[in-house]
Write a protein that holds these residues in place. Structure first.
Motif, PDB file in Angstrom:
ATOM      1  N   PRO A   4       0.805  -1.225   0.000  1.00 26.89           N
ATOM      2  CA  PRO A   4       0.000   0.000   0.000  1.00 26.89           C
ATOM      3  C   PRO A   4       0.841   1.281   0.000  1.00 26.89           C
ATOM      4  CG  PRO A   4      -0.914  -1.572   1.539  1.00 26.89           C
ATOM      5  CD  PRO A   4       0.371  -2.158   1.048  1.00 26.89           C
ATOM      6  N   THR A   5       1.966   1.286   0.727  1.00 29.54           N
ATOM      7  CA  THR A   5       2.817   2.488   0.736  1.00 29.54           C
ATOM      8  C   THR A   5       3.346   2.770  -0.667  1.00 29.54           C
ATOM      9  OG1 THR A   5       3.496   1.768   2.911  1.00 29.54           O
ATOM     10  CG2 THR A   5       4.703   3.604   1.968  1.00 29.54           C
ATOM     11  N   LEU A   6       3.759   1.696  -1.348  1.00 28.14           N
ATOM     12  CA  LEU A   6       4.262   1.831  -2.716  1.00 28.14           C
ATOM     13  C   LEU A   6       3.193   2.462  -3.618  1.00 28.14           C
ATOM     14  CD1 LEU A   6       6.756   1.079  -4.381  1.00 28.14           C
ATOM     15  CD2 LEU A   6       5.631  -1.057  -4.960  1.00 28.14           C
ATOM     16  N   TYR A   7       1.954   1.934  -3.507  1.00 31.28           N
ATOM     17  CA  TYR A   7       0.871   2.478  -4.324  1.00 31.28           C
ATOM     18  C   TYR A   7       0.561   3.920  -3.923  1.00 31.28           C
ATOM     19  CZ  TYR A   7       0.050  -2.129  -6.250  1.00 31.28           C
ATOM     20  OH  TYR A   7       0.198  -3.308  -6.913  1.00 31.28           O
ATOM     21  N   GLY A   8       0.703   4.215  -2.626  1.00 30.11           N
ATOM     22  CA  GLY A   8       0.468   5.583  -2.170  1.00 30.11           C
ATOM     23  C   GLY A   8       1.451   6.546  -2.808  1.00 30.11           C
ATOM     24  N   LEU A  44      -6.635   6.598  -6.247  1.00 28.54           N
ATOM     25  CA  LEU A  44      -5.695   5.597  -5.759  1.00 28.54           C
ATOM     26  C   LEU A  44      -5.337   5.872  -4.295  1.00 28.54           C
ATOM     27  CD1 LEU A  44      -4.512   3.161  -7.023  1.00 28.54           C
ATOM     28  CD2 LEU A  44      -2.531   4.459  -7.743  1.00 28.54           C
ATOM     29  N   MET A  45      -5.244   7.151  -3.959  1.00 23.25           N
ATOM     30  CA  MET A  45      -4.944   7.508  -2.575  1.00 23.25           C
ATOM     31  C   MET A  45      -6.068   7.024  -1.647  1.00 23.25           C
ATOM     32  SD  MET A  45      -2.863  10.845  -2.033  1.00 23.25           S
ATOM     33  CE  MET A  45      -1.240  10.258  -2.180  1.00 23.25           C
ATOM     34  N   PHE A  46      -7.305   7.191  -2.108  1.00 24.05           N
ATOM     35  CA  PHE A  46      -8.441   6.656  -1.346  1.00 24.05           C
ATOM     36  C   PHE A  46      -8.296   5.144  -1.198  1.00 24.05           C
ATOM     37  CE2 PHE A  46     -12.109   9.464  -0.565  1.00 24.05           C
ATOM     38  CZ  PHE A  46     -11.556  10.652  -0.991  1.00 24.05           C
TER      39      PHE A  46
ATOM     40  N   LEU B 102       2.645  12.682   3.251  1.00 23.01           N
ATOM     41  CA  LEU B 102       1.437  12.263   3.969  1.00 23.01           C
ATOM     42  C   LEU B 102       1.298  10.744   3.934  1.00 23.01           C
ATOM     43  CD1 LEU B 102      -1.261  14.868   2.951  1.00 23.01           C
ATOM     44  CD2 LEU B 102      -0.048  14.643   5.106  1.00 23.01           C
ATOM     45  N   VAL B 103       1.620  10.139   2.774  1.00 25.33           N
ATOM     46  CA  VAL B 103       1.505   8.679   2.652  1.00 25.33           C
ATOM     47  C   VAL B 103       2.478   8.004   3.620  1.00 25.33           C
ATOM     48  CG1 VAL B 103       1.965   6.732   1.120  1.00 25.33           C
ATOM     49  CG2 VAL B 103       0.654   8.672   0.300  1.00 25.33           C
TER      50      VAL B 103
END
Lengths: 109, 306
Positions: A4-8, A44-46, B102-103
């Motif tokens: 998820p961090t990567l996608y963020g 994508l952030m959502f 933020l991420v």
């Protein structure tokens, strides 16, 4: 680094890229396209927030996921309206050019 | 191993985004964007959001169709000057950097409404929490969204010249369809319709639902029109307009009835929640399918003079 961090981070980059496209591109079609890229980044952030909030046996928090589904459909409607405005603009310009070329009184159609 | 898959997906996604922004031809740009949408759908699956993946794949195809149709309109225009572009790039890098921060600094454990969303599922007789959010907890969002889609259609229709706005829209390619397209337009729609009804029906318990089904039905309708198998409907047709507003109107009416029975707007009576939700889903699917297809077709037009 987790998935998820990567996608963020990818989402943050997409927002940046899309924003640059909207501001710096000259052609209206490319601006609309860049706006959609920016929207994809926001969605994508959502999705990343939903994934991080996975609980109660679900793969992700359903509330942001439902918001994204709503958002995708609204983005489509806005894109369609923008494309149709571009089409009408092109038509009007073609009509004006034709009228100017023939120097006849501007007729409709 | 799994992280490697994520990394490959992210790299492909970003390359396609860059390609569609920087491609020299507008057509290549639009095709790159369609590829981007498909990779994005895979990313949604990796994020555990199969409902969103289905919506992205389906709606992305319609958006791609719109953009492809508009590529011939691309006119050469002057680029902004180099210093201005550099300043813009700096600004956008700042925005992206802020979001990335933020991420990375997101609170752990993340806030989540998942438990609250799952708890009343049994009372609603639903198995898919996303459907429950869309039609029970946050039904107002969905109602407003369908209204936004209707407004977009009205906006598009109002772009027609006065004389033509009740006429049929122009269908791209319908004058000289290729034989393979005609064959596909005969073979695919029955399959597509069955799949759409299946997606709609299982939406209560599994990934799926009205948006995905409606997009699929709209795509099938567009295929038939673009192959020239059926003429495009006249936009002034009353029955067509009734189909367009029927779903949102029923949704709104049932929402207002909520004032009488449970006592608030868009609240469903206890024990009847499931039938009401199914009724709304079916009505909205019909309206949304017609709406989406009409949005892609555009405003009414006169046949071009030969």
């Amino acid at each position: 680094m987790s998935g998820p961090t990567l996608y963020g981070l990818a989402a943050a980059l997409l927002v940046g890229l899309g924003l640059y496209g909207v501001l710096a591109q000259a052609s209206p079609l490319r601006r609309v396209l860049a706006f959609n890229l920016m929207g994809a980044g926001v969605f994508l952030m959502f999705g990343v927030a939903a994934r991080r909030g996975a609980a109660a046996g679900l793969p992700g928090d359903p509330v942001p996921q439902a918001l994204v589904i709503t958002g995708i459909v609204v983005a489509f409607a806005a894109t369609a309206l923008a494309v149709m405005l571009m089409r009408r603009l092109a038509q009007t310009r073609a009509e004006e050019a034709a009228a100017a070329a023939s120097s006849a009184p501007a007729e409709h159609g | 191993m799994k992280l490697a898959l994520d990394a490959v997906l992210v790299a492909t996604l970003l390359v396609l985004a860059l390609f569609s922004l920087a491609a020299r031809q507008a057509r290549a740009s639009a095709i790159g964007f369609m590829g981007f949408g498909l990779v994005l759908a895979l990313v949604w699956v990796r994020l555990g959001a199969v409902d969103v993946a289905l919506t992205e794949a389906a709606v992305g195809a319609l958006t791609g169709l719109l953009l492809l149709g508009a590529t011939s309109l691309a006119t050469p225009a002057a680029q902004p000057s180099r210093p201005l572009r550099l300043a813009l790039a700096g600004l956008c890098a700042l925005v992206a950097g802020g979001l990335a921060f933020l991420v990375l600094e997101a609170p752990d454990p993340a806030p989540s409404l998942a438990a609250a969303a799952v708890e009343p599922l049994a009372a609603l007789d639903l198995g898919n929490p996303v459907t429950a959010v869309l039609l029970a907890y946050r039904a107002l969002d969905t109602l407003l969204e369908t209204v936004v889609v209707v407004l977009a259609l009205i906006g598009i229709w109002s772009l027609a010249p006065d004389a033509d706005w009740r006429g049929a829209p122009m269908v791209p390619g319908a004058d000289a369809p290729s034989p393979p397209l005609r064959l596909l337009a005969r073979l695919l729609p029955p399959v597509g319709l069955v799949v759409a009804v299946h997606i709609l029906w299982i939406g209560a318990d599994a990934p799926g639902g009205k948006f995905q089904a409606a997009t699929l039905i709209a795509a099938m309708g567009l295929l038939v029109l673009m192959a020239g198998l059926a003429p495009a409907p006249k936009l002034g047709n009353t029955r067509l307009r009734a189909l367009v507003v029927g779903g949102p109107a029923l949704f709104l009416a049932l929402g207002l009835l909520g004032f009488l029975v449970p006592g608030s707007f868009l609240a469903w009576p206890e024990g009847l929640a499931k039938p009401v939700i199914v009724l709304i889903e079916v009505a909205l699917t019909t309206s949304l399918a017609v709406l989406l297809a009409l949005i892609v077709l555009g405003p009414g037009a006169r046949r071009p003079r030969a």
